[in-house]
Design a protein around this motif. Structure first.
Motif, PDB file in Angstrom:
ATOM      1  N   LEU A  72      -7.873   9.013   0.372  1.00 35.94           N
ATOM      2  CA  LEU A  72      -8.156   7.566   0.828  1.00 35.94           C
ATOM      3  C   LEU A  72      -8.147   7.294   2.084  1.00 35.94           C
ATOM      4  CD1 LEU A  72      -5.493   6.540  -1.803  1.00 35.94           C
ATOM      5  CD2 LEU A  72      -7.813   6.673  -2.280  1.00 35.94           C
ATOM      6  N   LEU A 128       0.831  -1.221  -0.059  1.00 39.89           N
ATOM      7  CA  LEU A 128       0.217   0.079   0.079  1.00 39.89           C
ATOM      8  C   LEU A 128       0.880   1.257  -0.181  1.00 39.89           C
ATOM      9  CD1 LEU A 128      -2.661   1.459   0.142  1.00 39.89           C
ATOM     10  CD2 LEU A 128      -2.500   0.985   2.529  1.00 39.89           C
ATOM     11  N   GLU A 129       1.726   1.292   0.800  1.00 44.76           N
ATOM     12  CA  GLU A 129       2.752   2.472   0.656  1.00 44.76           C
ATOM     13  C   GLU A 129       3.656   2.715  -0.588  1.00 44.76           C
ATOM     14  OE1 GLU A 129       5.691   1.922   4.194  1.00 44.76           O
ATOM     15  OE2 GLU A 129       4.016   2.423   5.640  1.00 44.76           O
ATOM     16  N   ALA A 168      -4.462   9.583   3.204  1.00 44.29           N
ATOM     17  CA  ALA A 168      -3.514  10.089   2.195  1.00 44.29           C
ATOM     18  C   ALA A 168      -4.431  10.488   0.980  1.00 44.29           C
ATOM     19  CB  ALA A 168      -2.997   8.539   1.372  1.00 44.29           C
ATOM     20  N   ALA A 178       0.796  10.551  -3.322  1.00 41.65           N
ATOM     21  CA  ALA A 178      -0.196  10.782  -2.520  1.00 41.65           C
ATOM     22  C   ALA A 178       0.405  11.377  -1.214  1.00 41.65           C
ATOM     23  CB  ALA A 178      -0.828   9.461  -1.813  1.00 41.65           C
ATOM     24  N   GLN A 181      -8.247   4.722   5.465  1.00 41.71           N
ATOM     25  CA  GLN A 181      -8.292   3.431   5.892  1.00 41.71           C
ATOM     26  C   GLN A 181      -9.048   3.167   7.169  1.00 41.71           C
ATOM     27  OE1 GLN A 181      -4.121   1.416   5.786  1.00 41.71           O
ATOM     28  NE2 GLN A 181      -3.520   3.422   5.334  1.00 41.71           N
ATOM     29  N   LEU A 204      -5.529   0.539  -6.939  1.00 44.68           N
ATOM     30  CA  LEU A 204      -5.065   0.404  -5.613  1.00 44.68           C
ATOM     31  C   LEU A 204      -6.506   0.157  -4.914  1.00 44.68           C
ATOM     32  CD1 LEU A 204      -2.963   2.777  -3.539  1.00 44.68           C
ATOM     33  CD2 LEU A 204      -5.088   2.301  -2.876  1.00 44.68           C
ATOM     34  N   ILE A 254      -5.315   4.813  -9.271  1.00 46.54           N
ATOM     35  CA  ILE A 254      -5.895   4.523  -8.136  1.00 46.54           C
ATOM     36  C   ILE A 254      -7.182   3.531  -8.173  1.00 46.54           C
ATOM     37  CG2 ILE A 254      -7.766   6.341  -6.705  1.00 46.54           C
ATOM     38  CD1 ILE A 254      -6.421   8.559  -7.860  1.00 46.54           C
ATOM     39  N   LEU A 314       0.807   4.135  -2.860  1.00 47.55           N
ATOM     40  CA  LEU A 314       0.607   5.490  -2.428  1.00 47.55           C
ATOM     41  C   LEU A 314       1.613   6.526  -3.195  1.00 47.55           C
ATOM     42  CD1 LEU A 314      -1.187   5.195   1.106  1.00 47.55           C
ATOM     43  CD2 LEU A 314      -2.304   5.745  -1.325  1.00 47.55           C
ATOM     44  N   VAL A 328      -4.628  12.362  -2.913  1.00 53.59           N
ATOM     45  CA  VAL A 328      -4.046  12.479  -4.288  1.00 53.59           C
ATOM     46  C   VAL A 328      -4.769  13.388  -4.865  1.00 53.59           C
ATOM     47  CG1 VAL A 328      -3.749  11.238  -6.410  1.00 53.59           C
ATOM     48  CG2 VAL A 328      -3.618   9.867  -4.374  1.00 53.59           C
TER      49      VAL A 328
END
Length: 288
Positions: free
Chosen positions: A285, A158-159, A174, A167, A287, A206, A203, A162, A176
């Motif tokens: 985004l 994920l990192e 995060a 991002a 989480q 992701l 995006i 992004l 964008v």
């Protein structure tokens, strides 16, 4: 002059003579009949023989030998045809036997092939089952030392995703930013350019890979024009971006579209360049 005594014929002398004459006549008749039979037989055996000549001389009809020749020719032709049919029958019988043998061989080959395929599938099934058991054992085996808590460990994938999207980390999640040059909205309109989905593909991927992430879309405009109209236009543009994500297969329930109008400018609205930067859609985004 003396007279000779006359011979006196008695009835007993005349009878023998009459019988003799009759016998001679009978013998002559029988001889003639026998001679005619000989000639007739000889004529029947060979055309133009003496019997035939005699019959022709007497004007009697002569039997022809042509029907017998025709019959003999017909018998010979029939015998030849029967022989040909017998040979053809034997040939067809041999071909039929050969075809039946080939069919039997093919059936045996097919049956053997089925057996081989079933055996191969069983071997492959056993191999896959063994791999699955080994994988399950590896996952169930305790790791040496203290296992890290997945809840506290960052998701490296994920990192990386992004970071690839550019991002920025914010307190809300995060972020964008999609610039006007990427979305290509026409002035005063909320319709996206045909090339805009390409800017949203990364995006969307992701979001597919991370089904737990929620999305907040925030639309912005510059300060030119009526503020209420700008507020409505910014929300329409945020919804247009949401529709593209839905087309990519993202659940619409995960996406929230907001319009903030000319609020929170990121550049000076006094210049065309600043106004262009302020006309944007931010993808937040979040989480859980």
């Amino acid at each position: 002059m003396s007279q000779e005594p006359k011979e006196t014929k008695t009835p007993s002398d005349a009878a023998p003579r009459s019988r003799a004459v009759m016998a001679v006549a009978y013998l002559a008749t029988m001889f003639a009949a026998g001679l005619g039979l000989v000639y007739a037989t000889d004529g029947a055996r060979s055309p133009g023989g003496r019997g035939t000549q005699l019959a022709e001389a007497r004007g009697e009809p002569v039997a022809s030998a042509q029907p017998e020749a025709d019959l003999a020719q017909l018998l010979a032709s029939s015998s030849e045809q029967i022989s040909t049919l017998d040979n053809r029958t034997r040939s067809l019988t041999a071909e039929l036997s050969s075809a039946q043998a080939r069919i039997m061989a093919l059936e045996q080959s097919l049956e053997a092939l089925k057996v081989d395929q079933v055996a191969m599938l069983e071997v492959e099934r056993d191999r896959l089952a063994g791999e699955l058991r080994a994988l399950a054992d590896q996952q169930a085996a305790p790791a040496a030392g203290t296992a890290p808590d997945p809840e506290t460990q960052p998701d490296a994938s994920l990192e990386g995703a992004l970071a690839a999207l550019g991002a920025e980390a914010t307190p809300d999640g995060a972020r964008v930013t999609l610039a006007e040059s990427q979305l290509r909205f026409r002035p005063g309109k909320a319709e996206l350019d045909s090339q805009a989905p390409a800017a949203l593909a990364g995006i969307a991927k992701l979001l597919k890979d991370q089904p737990g992430i929620e999305v907040v879309l925030r639309g912005y405009t510059d300060s030119s024009g009526d503020a209420e109209m700008n507020l409505a236009l910014s929300e329409q543009r945020a919804r247009a971006v949401r529709d593209v994500f839905v087309d990519f297969g993202i659940d619409a329930e995960r996406i929230q579209a907001q319009g903030l109008g000319e609020a929170h400018p990121v550049a000076d609205n006094a210049t065309p360049e600043g106004q262009s930067r302020n006309r944007r859609v931010e993808v937040l985004l979040v989480q859980p």
